[in-house]
Scaffold this motif. Structure first.
Motif, PDB file in Angstrom:
ATOM      1  N   GLU A 283       0.832  -1.204   0.000  1.00  0.00           N
ATOM      2  CA  GLU A 283       0.000   0.000   0.000  1.00  0.00           C
ATOM      3  C   GLU A 283       0.872   1.262   0.000  1.00  0.00           C
ATOM      4  N   ARG A 284       1.935   1.226   0.780  1.00  0.00           N
ATOM      5  CA  ARG A 284       2.859   2.355   0.814  1.00  0.00           C
ATOM      6  C   ARG A 284       3.459   2.604  -0.566  1.00  0.00           C
ATOM      7  N   ASN A 285       3.910   1.558  -1.228  1.00  0.00           N
ATOM      8  CA  ASN A 285       4.488   1.704  -2.563  1.00  0.00           C
ATOM      9  C   ASN A 285       3.450   2.188  -3.562  1.00  0.00           C
ATOM     10  N   SER A 286       2.238   1.704  -3.420  1.00  0.00           N
ATOM     11  CA  SER A 286       1.168   2.140  -4.312  1.00  0.00           C
ATOM     12  C   SER A 286       0.914   3.635  -4.152  1.00  0.00           C
ATOM     13  N   ARG A 287       0.913   4.100  -2.921  1.00  0.00           N
ATOM     14  CA  ARG A 287       0.702   5.532  -2.678  1.00  0.00           C
ATOM     15  C   ARG A 287       1.856   6.370  -3.208  1.00  0.00           C
ATOM     16  N   LEU A 288       3.073   5.860  -3.080  1.00  0.00           N
ATOM     17  CA  LEU A 288       4.236   6.618  -3.555  1.00  0.00           C
ATOM     18  C   LEU A 288       4.309   6.677  -5.075  1.00  0.00           C
TER      19      LEU A 288
ATOM     20  N   GLY B  26      -0.314   6.750  -6.588  1.00  0.00           N
ATOM     21  CA  GLY B  26      -1.177   7.795  -6.075  1.00  0.00           C
ATOM     22  C   GLY B  26      -2.401   7.344  -5.307  1.00  0.00           C
ATOM     23  N   PRO B  27      -3.252   6.473  -5.857  1.00  0.00           N
ATOM     24  CA  PRO B  27      -4.493   6.147  -5.138  1.00  0.00           C
ATOM     25  C   PRO B  27      -4.225   5.299  -3.899  1.00  0.00           C
ATOM     26  N   SER B  28      -5.059   5.495  -2.904  1.00  0.00           N
ATOM     27  CA  SER B  28      -4.900   4.725  -1.680  1.00  0.00           C
ATOM     28  C   SER B  28      -6.176   3.930  -1.392  1.00  0.00           C
TER      29      SER B  28
END
Length: 78
Positions: free
Chosen positions: A30-35, A38-40
């Motif tokens: 999830e952290r990598n996805s946000r970095l 963008g979407p969380s």
């Protein structure tokens, strides 16, 4: 860390390790996805992913000795 290192019984310890590993992996993802993207995810969706990951890990190893009663233990603690 005290929770994960507590050795109550072998099935409970194994289940704790699975929960710990799935949680760390999915939070990292999830952290990598946000970095990068963008979407969380909503927290409820993250919890659902953790639940599914644990069920899949147990079902994939049902033939192994330590995993036979683990699914019922997981359902009992839901």
């Amino acid at each position: 860390m005290n929770w994960i290192s507590d050795t109550a019984s072998p099935p409970a310890t194994l289940l704790k390790r699975l929960v710990f590993q799935a949680t760390i992996y999915l939070i990292w993802r999830e952290r990598n996805s946000r970095l990068h993207a963008g979407p969380s995810l909503l927290p409820s969706l993250l919890f659902r992913q953790i639940d599914r990951c644990i069920k899949d890990a147990i079902l994939a190893r049902l033939n192994r000795k330590g995993f036979r009663n683990l699914l019922s233990l997981w359902f009992a603690n839901e």
